[in-house]
Design an enzyme around this catalytic site. Structure first.
Site, PDB file in Angstrom:
ATOM      1  N   GLY A 155    -126.702  -7.429 -25.474  1.00  0.00           N
ATOM      2  CA  GLY A 155    -126.893  -8.873 -25.283  1.00  0.00           C
ATOM      3  C   GLY A 155    -125.622  -9.503 -24.734  1.00  0.00           C
ATOM      4  N   GLY A 156    -125.770 -10.523 -23.917  1.00  0.00           N
ATOM      5  CA  GLY A 156    -124.608 -11.250 -23.394  1.00  0.00           C
ATOM      6  C   GLY A 156    -123.743 -10.370 -22.532  1.00  0.00           C
TER       7      GLY A 156
ATOM      8  CG  ASP B  18    -127.862  -4.652 -28.800  1.00  0.00           C
ATOM      9  OD1 ASP B  18    -128.477  -5.585 -28.255  1.00  0.00           O
ATOM     10  OD2 ASP B  18    -126.641  -4.435 -28.642  1.00  0.00           O
TER      11      ASP B  18
ATOM     12  CG  MET C   4    -121.928 -12.618 -34.573  1.00  0.00           C
ATOM     13  SD  MET C   4    -120.902 -11.140 -34.571  1.00  0.00           S
ATOM     14  CE  MET C   4    -119.412 -11.729 -33.785  1.00  0.00           C
TER      15      MET C   4
ATOM     16  CB  THR D 272    -120.664 -14.274 -22.941  1.00  0.00           C
ATOM     17  OG1 THR D 272    -120.608 -14.089 -24.348  1.00  0.00           O
ATOM     18  CG2 THR D 272    -119.940 -15.558 -22.554  1.00  0.00           C
TER      19      THR D 272
ATOM     20  CE  LYS E 207    -123.749  -1.720 -33.813  1.00  0.00           C
ATOM     21  NZ  LYS E 207    -123.023  -2.705 -33.047  1.00  0.00           N
TER      22      LYS E 207
HETATM   23  N1  SAH Z   1    -122.113  -9.730 -26.595  1.00  0.00           N
HETATM   24  C1  SAH Z   1    -122.847 -10.932 -26.956  1.00  0.00           C
HETATM   25  C2  SAH Z   1    -122.512 -11.402 -28.346  1.00  0.00           C
HETATM   26  C3  SAH Z   1    -122.945 -10.494 -29.436  1.00  0.00           C
HETATM   27  S1  SAH Z   1    -122.554 -11.088 -31.042  1.00  0.00           S
HETATM   28  C4  SAH Z   1    -122.529 -12.015 -25.922  1.00  0.00           C
HETATM   29  O1  SAH Z   1    -121.654 -11.865 -25.081  1.00  0.00           O
HETATM   30  O2  SAH Z   1    -123.239 -13.030 -25.939  1.00  0.00           O
HETATM   31  C5  SAH Z   1    -124.057 -11.820 -31.530  1.00  0.00           C
HETATM   32  C6  SAH Z   1    -123.948 -13.317 -31.554  1.00  0.00           C
HETATM   33  O3  SAH Z   1    -124.058 -13.839 -30.250  1.00  0.00           O
HETATM   34  C7  SAH Z   1    -125.076 -13.993 -32.309  1.00  0.00           C
HETATM   35  O4  SAH Z   1    -124.814 -14.013 -33.700  1.00  0.00           O
HETATM   36  C8  SAH Z   1    -125.031 -15.381 -31.724  1.00  0.00           C
HETATM   37  O5  SAH Z   1    -123.989 -16.127 -32.295  1.00  0.00           O
HETATM   38  C9  SAH Z   1    -124.663 -15.112 -30.287  1.00  0.00           C
HETATM   39  N2  SAH Z   1    -125.847 -15.108 -29.419  1.00  0.00           N
HETATM   40  C10 SAH Z   1    -126.300 -14.095 -28.678  1.00  0.00           C
HETATM   41  N3  SAH Z   1    -127.372 -14.459 -27.958  1.00  0.00           N
HETATM   42  C11 SAH Z   1    -127.610 -15.747 -28.234  1.00  0.00           C
HETATM   43  C12 SAH Z   1    -128.571 -16.705 -27.816  1.00  0.00           C
HETATM   44  N4  SAH Z   1    -129.521 -16.408 -26.923  1.00  0.00           N
HETATM   45  N5  SAH Z   1    -128.491 -17.954 -28.313  1.00  0.00           N
HETATM   46  C13 SAH Z   1    -127.529 -18.282 -29.201  1.00  0.00           C
HETATM   47  N6  SAH Z   1    -126.605 -17.415 -29.633  1.00  0.00           N
HETATM   48  C14 SAH Z   1    -126.631 -16.171 -29.166  1.00  0.00           C
END
Ligand code: SAH
Length: 486
Positions: free
Chosen positions: A309-310, A255, A390, A339, A277
């Site tokens: 991500g994360g 994604d 977010m 995360t 998305k």
């Molecule tokens: N599963 C992911 C979160 C997904 S929700 C996790 O565990 O990190 C998406 C939100 O994650 C974004 O709106 C932002 O607030 C945060 N986010 C993800 N990657 C980021 C990054 N590199 N730097 C800052 N915020 C991040």
């Protein structure tokens, strides 16, 4: 090649080590691991070797070395710090045509010890013919990182079933069968430590192989899905397991938050499918499409990496995907990722908990849809850290809610944009001014809002030094810019 790499079976085989110091000890320990019968010839033993001798693990010949000590030895190691003695040991061994290693002396040695990756019964030996031992060790470290810790368990799993498979399957289909075990769900389950699941997958593969053995097409294995957390952005923050499974995957569904550097770690020939998305609205439909895609690929017998991500289980809808897969009988594994909150905290030096400032940390969604369900009074209490995901587009609202619920206007807050990625930015302020500061800096997603006393500690690498050059060059590899005001 100057040397032939071979694996020697030394169980109960007599080996002589000359020398009783640390270097000799290391060789003795290696030899004991493979079950050799070790005799140490030395006038003095160090403490560990003395203990091993009194425990009966080794035999100690308390004497000056003489060629007669090599009687019966099938391997000899000279590990003293006396060149003349080492040379004498070497000459005696060569005279008896017994392989000899003189530690750190490739010229006297007839064999040498490689750098070893031990996943017994799988072992990898790396050598450089004595020319660059440090390089060989570096190669070993690379391999060490690539091979799962549980690789040995997989080898044993296969070894224990070899005979049964031999009986059940014709030679022509055996190889394909084992490949499906290694690359399929049985293999990944053993690697993930789930032997019960592995056993079921193995039985299923065996049944399928038997049923289809007569057909020319051969068996098609059931696919599987890896729900992988890709970490906050920096590809070096992937876990080893994420990397290993990425390398296995035939298809990668990724994604928006997964950067190119992470995708590059997938197999070169893997198909990459973007399933990000859109910003709003259609999100629900898209999630269903992702489910359908995973199912379709898995039904084709493919290994699907679902990269998120994360961490997949932190605001990643990984739970829904896992549930869906379980409902459809698709084997899957979940690989945690770092995360964003943890990545951002480390990259900006914010300790999320702190003995004086914060006894707990809460990860919250800043999405307005969830607004009504959040306990704002609890989030506004002191001595804690609250991290909003977010939330960038809704900063004004979040800060107002916290203040209405009793948080102080001067409570420190920090925003971290693109944490751990090139171009990472930081905005520091308070509940009272952070929204305005963010607007002025034109901060955009992805970004995190950290609220709590610890947010005041936020800084980017290199910050605090006297800026001799513009920030970009000053922080070198991190290449971060920063905006900060109070
Ligand atoms: N599963 C992911 C979160 C997904 S929700 C996790 O565990 O990190 C998406 C939100 O994650 C974004 O709106 C932002 O607030 C945060 N986010 C993800 N990657 C980021 C990054 N590199 N730097 C800052 N915020 C991040």
């Amino acid at each position: 090649m100057d040397h032939l790499p071979i694996f020697l079976h030394l169980r109960a085989v007599p080996v002589v080590v000359v020398g009783g110091g640390r270097v000799a000890q290391r060789k003795v320990e290696l030899l004991l691991r493979v079950g050799a019968r070790v005799t140490v010839v030395a006038v003095q033993l160090n403490e560990v070797l003395t203990q091993r001798a009194s425990a009966g693990e080794i035999t100690h010949r308390h004497a000056q070395f003489e060629p007669a000590h090599l009687e019966g030895a099938q391997l000899v190691i000279a590990a003293t710090n006396l060149k003349a003695l080492n040379t004498a040991v070497c000459a005696a061994a060569r005279a008896r045509v017994v392989p000899v290693n003189v530690v750190d002396d490739p010229e006297l040695s007839t064999f040498y010890f490689p750098a070893i990756v031990d996943r017994s019964p799988v072992t990898v030996a790396v050598g450089s013919d004595g020319q660059a031992p440090v390089l060989a060790r570096w190669v070993r470290e690379q391999i060490e990182a690539l091979l799962p810790d549980t690789l040995g368990a997989l080898a044993r799993f296969m070894g224990e079933r070899r005979k049964a498979v031999h009986k059940a399957l014709a030679p022509a289909v055996r190889r394909g069968f084992w490949e499906r075990i290694v690359h399929g769900s049985a293999g990944s389950s053993v690697l993930a430590g789930d032997t019960a699941l592995a056993e079921r997958a193995y039985e299923r593969e065996l049944c399928t192989a038997q049923l289809t053995a007569s057909s020319a097409t051969g068996a098609r294995s059931l696919g599987e899905v890896y729900l992988i957390g890709a970490g906050p952005g920096d590809a070096d923050l992937l876990t080893l397991r994420a990397l290993q499974l990425l390398q296995r995957a035939d298809v990668v569904l990724y994604d928006r938050l997964v950067p190119a550097a992470v995708l590059e770690r997938a197999r070169r020939d893997a198909e990459r499918v973007f399933v990000g998305k859109g910003p709003a609205g259609a999100a629900h439909t898209a999630q269903e499409d992702i489910h359908a895609l995973m199912l379709r690929y898995a039904h084709q017998g493919l290994r699907v990496a679902r990269l998120k991500g994360g961490d997949p289980f932190v605001f990643g809808r990984g739970g829904e995907e896992a549930e869906y897969l379980a409902r459809h009988g698709i084997p899957y594994v979940v690989v945690p990722g770092i995360t964003a909150a943890l990545g951002a905290a480390a990259a900006t030096g914010i300790p999320l908990t702190h003995r004086q400032m914060a006894q707990s940390v809460t990860l919250v969604t800043g999405h307005p849809l969830e607004d009504g369900t959040l306990d704002w009074a609890a989030l506004a209490r002191p001595r804690q850290t609250v991290v909003f995901y977010m939330g960038v587009a809704h900063l004004q609202r979040i800060c107002a809610r916290l203040r209405q619920a009793g948080a102080s206007e001067s409570l420190p807050a920090a925003l971290i944009e693109r944490a751990t990625l090139p171009g990472q930015r930081l905005v520091r302020g308070t509940l009272g001014n952070i929204a305005a500061l963010a607007r002025r800096a034109a901060l955009a997603p992805p970004a995190l809002l950290v609220v709590g006393e610890v947010a005041a500690l936020a800084q980017l690498p290199g910050e605090g030094e006297i800026p001799a050059e513009p920030a970009r060059q000053r922080v070198g590899a991190v290449r971060a810019e920063h905006v900060h005001e109070y």
